[in-house]
Design a protein around this motif. Structure first.
Motif, PDB file in Angstrom:
ATOM      1  N   SER A  45      -4.402   2.667  -2.102  1.00  0.00           N
ATOM      2  CA  SER A  45      -3.878   1.824  -3.188  1.00  0.00           C
ATOM      3  C   SER A  45      -3.458   0.471  -2.632  1.00  0.00           C
ATOM      4  O   SER A  45      -2.366  -0.038  -2.908  1.00  0.00           O
ATOM      5  CB  SER A  45      -2.702   2.514  -3.899  1.00  0.00           C
ATOM      6  OG  SER A  45      -3.090   3.755  -4.439  1.00  0.00           O
ATOM      7  N   ILE A  46      -4.341  -0.120  -1.848  1.00  0.00           N
ATOM      8  CA  ILE A  46      -4.043  -1.341  -1.090  1.00  0.00           C
ATOM      9  C   ILE A  46      -4.213  -2.579  -1.959  1.00  0.00           C
ATOM     10  O   ILE A  46      -5.180  -2.707  -2.705  1.00  0.00           O
ATOM     11  CB  ILE A  46      -4.973  -1.435   0.137  1.00  0.00           C
ATOM     12  CG1 ILE A  46      -4.734  -0.250   1.079  1.00  0.00           C
ATOM     13  CG2 ILE A  46      -4.787  -2.766   0.871  1.00  0.00           C
ATOM     14  CD1 ILE A  46      -5.820  -0.078   2.122  1.00  0.00           C
ATOM     15  N   ALA A  79       0.838  -1.198   0.000  1.00  0.00           N
ATOM     16  CA  ALA A  79       0.000   0.000   0.000  1.00  0.00           C
ATOM     17  C   ALA A  79       0.870   1.245   0.000  1.00  0.00           C
ATOM     18  O   ALA A  79       2.003   1.244   0.478  1.00  0.00           O
ATOM     19  CB  ALA A  79      -0.907   0.016   1.234  1.00  0.00           C
ATOM     20  N   ASP A  80       0.316   2.343  -0.550  1.00  0.00           N
ATOM     21  CA  ASP A  80       0.874   3.661  -0.316  1.00  0.00           C
ATOM     22  C   ASP A  80       0.484   4.085   1.092  1.00  0.00           C
ATOM     23  O   ASP A  80      -0.545   3.647   1.623  1.00  0.00           O
ATOM     24  CB  ASP A  80       0.315   4.677  -1.314  1.00  0.00           C
ATOM     25  CG  ASP A  80       0.735   4.389  -2.748  1.00  0.00           C
ATOM     26  OD1 ASP A  80       1.827   3.822  -2.950  1.00  0.00           O
ATOM     27  OD2 ASP A  80      -0.041   4.740  -3.660  1.00  0.00           O
ATOM     28  N   GLY A 118       5.023   7.385   1.436  1.00  0.00           N
ATOM     29  CA  GLY A 118       5.826   6.387   0.747  1.00  0.00           C
ATOM     30  C   GLY A 118       5.017   5.155   0.430  1.00  0.00           C
ATOM     31  O   GLY A 118       3.796   5.224   0.239  1.00  0.00           O
ATOM     32  N   HIS A 119       5.688   4.010   0.404  1.00  0.00           N
ATOM     33  CA  HIS A 119       5.033   2.745   0.056  1.00  0.00           C
ATOM     34  C   HIS A 119       5.596   1.651   0.961  1.00  0.00           C
ATOM     35  O   HIS A 119       6.759   1.715   1.391  1.00  0.00           O
ATOM     36  CB  HIS A 119       5.284   2.375  -1.406  1.00  0.00           C
ATOM     37  CG  HIS A 119       4.371   1.306  -1.921  1.00  0.00           C
ATOM     38  ND1 HIS A 119       3.134   1.592  -2.474  1.00  0.00           N
ATOM     39  CD2 HIS A 119       4.492  -0.047  -1.938  1.00  0.00           C
ATOM     40  CE1 HIS A 119       2.547   0.453  -2.825  1.00  0.00           C
ATOM     41  NE2 HIS A 119       3.348  -0.549  -2.502  1.00  0.00           N
ATOM     42  N   MET A 120       4.764   0.655   1.260  1.00  0.00           N
ATOM     43  CA  MET A 120       5.194  -0.467   2.079  1.00  0.00           C
ATOM     44  C   MET A 120       4.711  -1.785   1.490  1.00  0.00           C
ATOM     45  O   MET A 120       3.708  -1.844   0.774  1.00  0.00           O
ATOM     46  CB  MET A 120       4.703  -0.306   3.519  1.00  0.00           C
ATOM     47  CG  MET A 120       3.198  -0.299   3.704  1.00  0.00           C
ATOM     48  SD  MET A 120       2.497  -1.955   3.954  1.00  0.00           S
ATOM     49  CE  MET A 120       3.013  -2.264   5.642  1.00  0.00           C
ATOM     50  N   TRP A 121       5.497  -2.840   1.772  1.00  0.00           N
ATOM     51  CA  TRP A 121       5.154  -4.208   1.392  1.00  0.00           C
ATOM     52  C   TRP A 121       5.409  -5.106   2.604  1.00  0.00           C
ATOM     53  O   TRP A 121       6.325  -4.840   3.388  1.00  0.00           O
ATOM     54  CB  TRP A 121       6.044  -4.722   0.267  1.00  0.00           C
ATOM     55  CG  TRP A 121       6.028  -3.984  -1.024  1.00  0.00           C
ATOM     56  CD1 TRP A 121       5.341  -4.312  -2.160  1.00  0.00           C
ATOM     57  CD2 TRP A 121       6.769  -2.802  -1.357  1.00  0.00           C
ATOM     58  NE1 TRP A 121       5.602  -3.408  -3.168  1.00  0.00           N
ATOM     59  CE2 TRP A 121       6.475  -2.470  -2.700  1.00  0.00           C
ATOM     60  CE3 TRP A 121       7.661  -1.991  -0.633  1.00  0.00           C
ATOM     61  CZ2 TRP A 121       7.035  -1.366  -3.336  1.00  0.00           C
ATOM     62  CZ3 TRP A 121       8.214  -0.888  -1.258  1.00  0.00           C
ATOM     63  CH2 TRP A 121       7.898  -0.587  -2.596  1.00  0.00           C
ATOM     64  N   LEU A 122       4.641  -6.164   2.744  1.00  0.00           N
ATOM     65  CA  LEU A 122       4.961  -7.162   3.752  1.00  0.00           C
ATOM     66  C   LEU A 122       4.563  -8.541   3.259  1.00  0.00           C
ATOM     67  O   LEU A 122       3.706  -8.694   2.381  1.00  0.00           O
ATOM     68  CB  LEU A 122       4.304  -6.850   5.094  1.00  0.00           C
ATOM     69  CG  LEU A 122       2.780  -6.977   5.262  1.00  0.00           C
ATOM     70  CD1 LEU A 122       2.344  -8.416   5.544  1.00  0.00           C
ATOM     71  CD2 LEU A 122       2.322  -6.087   6.402  1.00  0.00           C
TER      72      LEU A 122
END
Length: 214
Positions: A188-189, A47-48, A66-70
């Motif tokens: 933006s998930i 997601a942003d 920013g943006h993250m991933w997991l």
């Protein structure tokens, strides 16, 4: 000389949500069980984000985005793009915090205890989460807000709220022991989409100062 500033990405590590009354159906649901029901099917998430930090007096200290991933278990990448660049990466064993402006990388072992690493609230075990925190819930329409309070004294934050709309996590709101509040909104998930494992690999840049924390 050591340089200091509010580390936007670190907030998920040093710290990885009043609405109307619940509907009758939700009122009969055990909050911890409902939170587990939402988190357990979550294998990947990207997601942003928009992040705001406020002092104990309510004054804004910093905005970041920013943006993250997991990917469960234990892998995540948190990239801050503004107001300055910063990256936090966990490969499931170690966490790397990189500040390109300072040319500095901090490395620490990944602590699997969600009481000390709030970033693992999503990438860790839902069962461990609900055993270490008391959970209450309130809702309006398809929005559910879970309030978590630590059962022990080793947590780095005083309270945490997780907001879900439908089945999607859309916000985190946490308060640390100093009264500093961090509010994070996600958009933006994408849940359970394809995330390349290379996202969670970090190569220490040549010439960067490396600080290894115990």
């Amino acid at each position: 000389m050591i340089q200091t500033r509010i580390p936007a990405a670190r907030l998920l590590l040093g710290l990885g949500v009043a609405l109307c009354a619940s509907s009758p159906a939700l009122a009969q649901t055990d909050p911890a069980s409902r939170l587990t029901e939402l988190l357990e099917p979550l294998h990947t998430y990207s997601a942003d984000f928009q992040q705001r930090v406020q002092g104990d007096d309510g004054q804004s200290l910093q905005d970041a985005s920013g943006h993250m991933w997991l990917a469960r278990p234990g892998k995540f990448r948190w990239e801050v793009n503004a107001p300055y660049s910063q990256t936090v990466v966990s490969d499931g064993a170690q966490v790397y915090m990189y500040d390109p402006d300072l040319e500095q990388v901090t490395v620490r072992d990944l602590d699997p205890k969600v009481t000390s690493t709030p970033a693992l609230l999503l990438s860790g075990s839902a069962g461990e989460l609900t055993s270490n925190y008391g959970v209450s819930m309130r809702a309006q329409g398809d929005t559910e807000i879970f309030s978590l309070s630590p059962r022990g004294n080793d947590s780095l934050f005083e309270s945490l709220e997780m907001t879900f709309q439908g089945q999607r996590l859309t916000g985190l709101d946490l308060v640390d022991a100093t009264g500093q509040r961090t509010e994070i909104g996600f958009d933006s998930i994408e849940q359970n989409g394809s995330v390349d494992d290379s996202r969670f690999a970090f190569q220490i840049p040549e010439g960067a100062d490396v600080i290894r924390e115990q």
